[in-house]
Structures are given as structure tokens and as C-alpha cells.
Design a protein around this motif. Structure first.
Motif, PDB file in Angstrom:
ATOM      1  N   PHE A  52       0.834  -1.199   0.000  1.00 38.50           N
ATOM      2  CA  PHE A  52       0.000   0.000   0.000  1.00 38.50           C
ATOM      3  C   PHE A  52       0.866   1.244   0.000  1.00 38.50           C
ATOM      4  O   PHE A  52       0.675   2.176  -0.788  1.00 38.50           O
ATOM      5  N   MET A  53       1.870   1.286   0.894  1.00 37.03           N
ATOM      6  CA  MET A  53       2.672   2.506   1.016  1.00 37.03           C
ATOM      7  C   MET A  53       3.574   2.720  -0.184  1.00 37.03           C
ATOM      8  O   MET A  53       3.795   3.848  -0.605  1.00 37.03           O
ATOM      9  N   ALA A  74       2.378   6.801  -6.524  1.00 34.68           N
ATOM     10  CA  ALA A  74       1.248   7.628  -6.959  1.00 34.68           C
ATOM     11  C   ALA A  74       1.478   9.095  -6.603  1.00 34.68           C
ATOM     12  O   ALA A  74       1.156  10.002  -7.375  1.00 34.68           O
ATOM     13  N   ASN A  75       2.060   9.334  -5.436  1.00 32.08           N
ATOM     14  CA  ASN A  75       2.352  10.702  -5.016  1.00 32.08           C
ATOM     15  C   ASN A  75       3.260  11.417  -5.984  1.00 32.08           C
ATOM     16  O   ASN A  75       3.150  12.626  -6.178  1.00 32.08           O
ATOM     17  N   ALA A  76       4.187  10.661  -6.580  1.00 31.54           N
ATOM     18  CA  ALA A  76       5.128  11.278  -7.504  1.00 31.54           C
ATOM     19  C   ALA A  76       4.454  11.632  -8.829  1.00 31.54           C
ATOM     20  O   ALA A  76       4.946  12.477  -9.576  1.00 31.54           O
ATOM     21  N   ILE A  77       3.330  10.953  -9.113  1.00 30.96           N
ATOM     22  CA  ILE A  77       2.626  11.228 -10.375  1.00 30.96           C
ATOM     23  C   ILE A  77       1.614  12.356 -10.200  1.00 30.96           C
ATOM     24  O   ILE A  77       1.481  13.235 -11.056  1.00 30.96           O
ATOM     25  N   ARG A  78       0.913  12.299  -9.074  1.00 34.84           N
ATOM     26  CA  ARG A  78      -0.193  13.216  -8.818  1.00 34.84           C
ATOM     27  C   ARG A  78       0.177  14.665  -9.054  1.00 34.84           C
ATOM     28  O   ARG A  78       1.172  15.151  -8.520  1.00 34.84           O
ATOM     29  N   GLY A  79      -0.619  15.347  -9.864  1.00 37.16           N
ATOM     30  CA  GLY A  79      -0.419  16.779 -10.047  1.00 37.16           C
ATOM     31  C   GLY A  79       0.713  17.163 -10.969  1.00 37.16           C
ATOM     32  O   GLY A  79       0.922  18.352 -11.222  1.00 37.16           O
ATOM     33  N   ASN A  80       1.448  16.191 -11.497  1.00 38.15           N
ATOM     34  CA  ASN A  80       2.552  16.536 -12.398  1.00 38.15           C
ATOM     35  C   ASN A  80       2.148  16.359 -13.852  1.00 38.15           C
ATOM     36  O   ASN A  80       1.325  15.530 -14.186  1.00 38.15           O
ATOM     37  N   ASN A  81       2.800  17.150 -14.726  1.00 39.74           N
ATOM     38  CA  ASN A  81       2.520  16.983 -16.150  1.00 39.74           C
ATOM     39  C   ASN A  81       3.415  15.880 -16.718  1.00 39.74           C
ATOM     40  O   ASN A  81       4.345  15.418 -16.029  1.00 39.74           O
ATOM     41  N   PHE A  87      -4.665   4.412  -7.640  1.00 39.33           N
ATOM     42  CA  PHE A  87      -4.645   5.359  -6.534  1.00 39.33           C
ATOM     43  C   PHE A  87      -4.801   6.800  -7.022  1.00 39.33           C
ATOM     44  O   PHE A  87      -4.835   7.725  -6.215  1.00 39.33           O
ATOM     45  N   LEU A  88      -4.845   6.992  -8.333  1.00 37.87           N
ATOM     46  CA  LEU A  88      -4.843   8.340  -8.876  1.00 37.87           C
ATOM     47  C   LEU A  88      -6.221   8.771  -9.338  1.00 37.87           C
ATOM     48  O   LEU A  88      -6.987   7.961  -9.858  1.00 37.87           O
ATOM     49  N   PRO A  89      -6.525  10.050  -9.178  1.00 44.05           N
ATOM     50  CA  PRO A  89      -7.761  10.556  -9.772  1.00 44.05           C
ATOM     51  C   PRO A  89      -7.620  10.575 -11.294  1.00 44.05           C
ATOM     52  O   PRO A  89      -6.500  10.575 -11.802  1.00 44.05           O
ATOM     53  N   PRO A  90      -8.743  10.580 -12.026  1.00 41.87           N
ATOM     54  CA  PRO A  90      -8.682  10.441 -13.491  1.00 41.87           C
ATOM     55  C   PRO A  90      -7.758  11.438 -14.187  1.00 41.87           C
ATOM     56  O   PRO A  90      -7.073  11.067 -15.139  1.00 41.87           O
ATOM     57  N   ASP A  91      -7.689  12.687 -13.719  1.00 42.69           N
ATOM     58  CA  ASP A  91      -6.852  13.641 -14.451  1.00 42.69           C
ATOM     59  C   ASP A  91      -5.373  13.300 -14.322  1.00 42.69           C
ATOM     60  O   ASP A  91      -4.607  13.502 -15.273  1.00 42.69           O
TER      61      ASP A  91
END
Lengths: 193, 355
Positions: free
Chosen positions: A144-145, A151-158, B18-22
């Protein structure tokens, strides 16, 4: 030290750990149950550097319930404040009721979560190895961690930032990349009638 | 080649789950391996489903509400050759019907991936039947009742996706059930753990029809507070029990669950003040659509109650209780039909069945 188990990493290093630590791996647990004569479990696919990190995680989680995958409350028997003196039935209902009202348990869970978040704030190479080790050894919370860390490294990045972080080769032409982003551009545009 | 490019697809798919669709969309644009993974594999959804609404009369777009950000999106439907009306969610897609056809013609639609597929025509064409969905893998659809020619159609038909490419007859149904299911077209169906498909008549006094799929028998179950409910809807409850959500004058509302003895047990009560905000205090004048205007969409974990899509919503979750979700503006003033759907960017295999 309680009953211990010996683990051999892929590069031949031996780790002796308590059962409670090692048995968080469902694989190690089932291998140990198989009555090995020399109670030495070989783990050829995990090298010593990764195995020591994995065991560090397991040591921290040894006496806690699975906080991430089951979101379990701490049973009152494990409460650091009450040390098993809680009265009443030990059904899961009373457990969750216990830790909902017990400040000590709540703090303990939050501390563990914080520790875990710090643990995976590492370079993605290590997360990659932890992800594979957690999968191979079947350790739910570590899986999980590690997934959360990636996922944290992907989130919000282009896409370009993602490529840099994960060392991905860009095999799209600029037009192809644009097409893909265009297909999902509606996700970035909230509807304003 | 970097290690993340050769990570087993199942592990990578888990990261995407774990990621939202965007964020998934941007990850897809990073490299071909990641695009292929996200396109082909949808790991079990971890986030709450979105609320999807299709305008009842069709239109260039449908609307999707993201509960995590409390945001609405317009999903274009321009890729459809003909307008569709939502019938029911089926897994991670929507079962719809062709608006232009008076005989029922069903289409499978995923507005996120822009895929659609026609289901074969019914063995006995009919207008306005009850449609029930069994979501297993693959899915099945039951059609019962409806009008054909000048009478009511008593034949029940079953379609099992991926097995044979046609509808099969499950035999006749009692005419009075066919009449009820046709005249008062039910909306949602619930396939419960007792092996029955349930529908509810859409007019007062509400009653619930159950079709036992194994025994092929029909029965009626009276709705709780049947005469007083101004609006009501069926929902799935945990443990695959049948749930009923209904509201009455004064903002009163309840979530019930059907027990083994065909009795209704109240599971939760709407705080009257919150109910009043959504469906008002006073009994509406005869003819005004109080009951019709309250929409109820739910699954095992969440129930949404709202009047207009985009305005304030009352949300219920078993652990969290009731809360109001702020409305932004009226997203759609036309009548809509809504369902809960997990957004997916993966190309779904069920769209590639033999056709």
C-alpha cells in the motif's frame, strides 16, 4: 527476543528477525509453516539492501494492526495506554469504539501513518524495489505505502515532469502526446454553463 | 530502459488505481508503456464513484460530478450516431436505450472512453418494458412487460452478454405485473442476493415487484409508508440486500432494508431540516411534481438525493451519516436521468464482444 526466523537475501546475507516481524509477509509465514528443518528461509529475489529496508518497515508494524489496507482500529488489547485492561467483549465493534474514543490509540495510529509517509519519501528507485519486494513477499501494508509513494510522484505533475521523475523515455511524438492530452482535456475543464 | 518502463503491468495498474482520473490521463501521456497499461487495465476503483447524468431527451453532452472535488464536467456525446437515454449502470459502463426508437433497443455506453455497442434486438419487440441488470462478469439484462401491438407483453427475456448473441425467453409473466411494469415504468432495478430482480412502480402508492430468477415467479412487496411517500427509489444495500429510500412531507425521509421476512427495517432517518432543504416542507399542490422532482441515486456505500443536477445535494454514507454537498449552479435544467459510475479511462473489453 521471541521465536526468531532466519532469512537469506539474494546476495547471501543472513537476517535473523522475530517471527512477529517476518510474518507480516504472508509468503514467509507460509514457508515457515512448512516445517523447514533448518528454519532458514532463502529469498533469492530480494537483495540485502532492500530486505533490510523491508524489515525496518515490518519491525515498525509488528505490533500494529494493518492500518492501511484494513483501516483497522487498534484492538484494546494492544492499546499503549490500557495494556489489555479494557473490559467488555473483544468484538470488532467494541475495538473500533475503543480506538475512536481512546486518544492514545488514535495518536499511535496517526504516528504510524506519519512514519510510513516519511518512509516512502525516498527516491523512486527504492520505491520501485520496495513495490516489487512487497508484491513478491505479499506484505499488504508495505505494498500500500509503496504504491502510494509512486502515486504521489505522479499526482499533479505533467507528463514531462513524470518522465523526469520516473526516468521514462518519451516515445511519443509531440503530436501524439497532444492528442492524448486533448482526449482527456475535459477533466481539467470544470463545466461552466 | 528505466525500471518503471518494465514494471509488471498489474503493479503499475495498482499505482494508477490510486490516482484521480486527471492524473491518470497525464500519466498516460508519459510513455507508450504507461499508456498501454492504463488503457488496458482498470484496477478495482478506490475512489467514490461519480454521478453521471444524461439529459432525458438526449443532447450533445452528459454531465459528470466528481465528489472528491465537488466539480461538474461536461462529457461530449458527439461520437454517438443517435441520442441515447440512460437506463441503468452496468459495471463501469451505462446501459442506455435509443431515444428515437419506441421499441426498446439497448446500447452499452461508456462516456469516459467514448465507446458504445448495440445489444441485439429483443426476440419480442415491445415499448416501455422494465429493464433489469445483473452485473456479474459478463453481465445479463432482463426485460419484462412492455406494450406490443395493442396489448401488454407478458414475455420475459434474458440476454447474457458474451454467451449467445440473442435474447432468450424466460417464459410468461402474470399479466397484472406486466401492466404495472409498463404503465408505471420503473426506473432503477436492483438484483438482490436472494436471487430476485426488483423494480418499483413509479407512482403512488409505491409497491415493489420482485422476480425470482431461479423459480421464475413474481411477487409484490408493499413499500413502507406506501401512501405517504412523496418520492421513493430502490438502491442496493451492503450484503446485496434490497434497499428503499423514500421521503414524505416535512422533509421526512428514511433508508429501509428488506429483511428475510419481506419486512422493511429502517436503517437511517434523514434529519428533517436537511430533508426540507431538498424536498420542501409542504405538500405540493395536486399536479405539481414534488415526488418526481427528487432524484435518488445510490449504491451500497452512498446515496445522493437532489432536485436539480448541479444544485445542492444531500449525501448519505453509512459511516459518515448525512451531509449537504454545496451546489454550484444549475448544471442542467432539462430533465435528467442519473447513475453512479466509476470513471475509467481504460478501454473496456465488454465493448469488443462478438457483433
Amino acid at each position: 527476543m521471541g521465536k526468531t526466523i532466519k532469512l537469506i537475501s539474494g546476495d547471501g546475507e543472513m537476517f535473523e528477525v522475530e517471527e512477529a516481524v517476518a510474518f507480516q509477509s504472508n509468503i514467509i509465514k507460509s514457508l515457515a509453516d512448512e516445517d523447514n528443518a533448518d528454519d532458514c528461509i532463502p529469498l533469492p529475489r530480494v537483495d540485502s539492501q532492500i530486505l533490510s529496508k523491508v524489515l525496518e518497515f515490518c519491525r515498525k508494524h509488528a505490533n500494529s494492526p494493518s492500518v492501511h489496507t484494513k483501516f483497522a482500529a487498534i484492538p484494546s488489547e494492544l492499546c499503549p495506554k490500557h495494556d489489555g485492561s479494557a473490559a467488555g467483549a473483544s468484538s470488532s465493534e467494541s475495538s473500533s469504539a475503543h480506538s475512536e474514543t481512546c486518544r492514545a490509540c488514535y495518536d499511535a495510529v496517526m504516528k504510524l501513518v506519519q512514519w510510513d509517509l516519511e518512509f516512502v519519501k525516498v527516491d523512486l528507485d527504492l520505491i520501485h524495489h520496495l513495490l516489487k519486494a512487497a508484491n513478491y513477499l505479499d506484505i499488504e501494508d508495505l505494498m500500500f505505502m509503496a504504491v502510494e509513494g509512486a502515486a504521489n510522484a505522479i499526482r499533479g505533475n505533467n507528463p514531462e515532469e513524470i518522465r523526469k521523475l520516473f526516468d521514462l523515455e518519451n516515445d511519443f511524438t509531440p503530436e501524439e502526446e497532444k492528442e492524448i492530452l486533448k482526449e482527456y482535456s475535459w477533466l481539467d475543464d470544470p463545466f461552466e454553463p | 530502459m528505466g525500471m518503471w518502463e518494465v514494471l509488471p503491468l498489474d503493479l503499475l495498474a495498482r499505482v494508477f488505481s490510486f490516482l484521480p482520473p486527471d492524473s491518470v490521463a497525464r500519466a498516460m501521456a508519459a510513455c507508450k508503456h504507461w499508456l498501454a497499461c492504463a488503457r488496458s487495465r482498470a484496477a478495482a476503483p478506490r475512489h467514490a464513484p461519480w454521478l453521471i447524468a444524461l439529459p432525458a431527451r438526449g443532447g450533445p453532452a452528459c454531465f459528470a460530478h466528481d465528489p472528491a472535488l465537488n466539480r461538474w464536467h461536461a462529457l461530449p456525446l458527439d461520437f454517438l450516431p443517435c441520442p441515447l437515454r440512460l437506463v441503468a449502470p452496468v459495471g463501469r459502463s451505462l446501459l442506455c436505450r435509443l431515444t428515437a426508437s419506441s421499441d426498446l433497443r439497448l446500447v452499452l455506453l461508456n462516456p469516459f472512453t467514448r465507446q458504445f455497442r448495440h445489444l441485439p434486438d429483443l426476440a419480442t419487440p415491445r415499448r416501455n418494458p422494465a429493464v433489469g441488470v445483473i452485473y456479474s462478469s459478463p453481465f445479463s439484462v432482463i426485460v419484462a412487460g412492455g406494450a406490443s401491438g395493442s396489448g401488454y407483453e407478458p414475455k420475459v427475456e434474458l440476454y447474457e452478454d458474451g454467451r449467445v448473441d440473442r435474447w432468450e425467453s424466460l417464459g410468461p409473466m402474470p399479466v397484472e405485473f406486466a401492466v404495472r411494469l409498463t404503465v408505471w415504468t420503473p426506473n432503477e432495478s436492483v438484483h438482490a442476493g436472494d436471487g430476485a430482480m426488483y423494480w418499483m412502480t413509479s407512482a403512488r402508492a409505491y409497491s415493489v415487484m420482485g422476480f425470482d430468477l431461479r423459480r421464475r415467479t413474481w411477487r409484490e412487496v408493499k413499500a413502507p409508508m406506501a401512501d405517504q411517500l412523496e418520492w421513493a427509489a430502490l438502491v442496493r444495500r451492503p450484503n446485496r440486500k434490497l434497499g428503499l429510500v423514500g421521503g414524505a412531507v416535512g422533509g421526512q425521509g428514511t433508508v429501509w432494508e428488506l429483511t428475510d421476512k419481506d419486512a422493511w427495517a429502517a436503517v437511517a432517518e434523514v434529519p428533517a431540516k436537511l430533508g426540507q432543504r431538498i424536498w420542501g416542507c409542504r405538500k405540493e399542490a395536486a399536479g405539481a411534481a414534488l415526488g418526481g422532482a427528487v432524484r435518488c441515486v445510490g449504491d451500497e456505500r452512498t446515496v445522493y438525493l437532489f432536485k436539480d443536477f448541479g444544485s445542492e445535494m444531500l449525501v448519505w454514507e453509512e459511516e459518515r451519516g448525512w451531509r449537504l454537498m454545496e451546489g454550484r449552479r444549475r448544471v442542467s435544467s432539462t430533465p435528467i436521468k442519473a447513475a453512479l459510475l466509476h470513471p475509467t479511462l481504460s478501454v473496456a473489453e465488454i465493448f469488443h464482444a462478438s457483433m
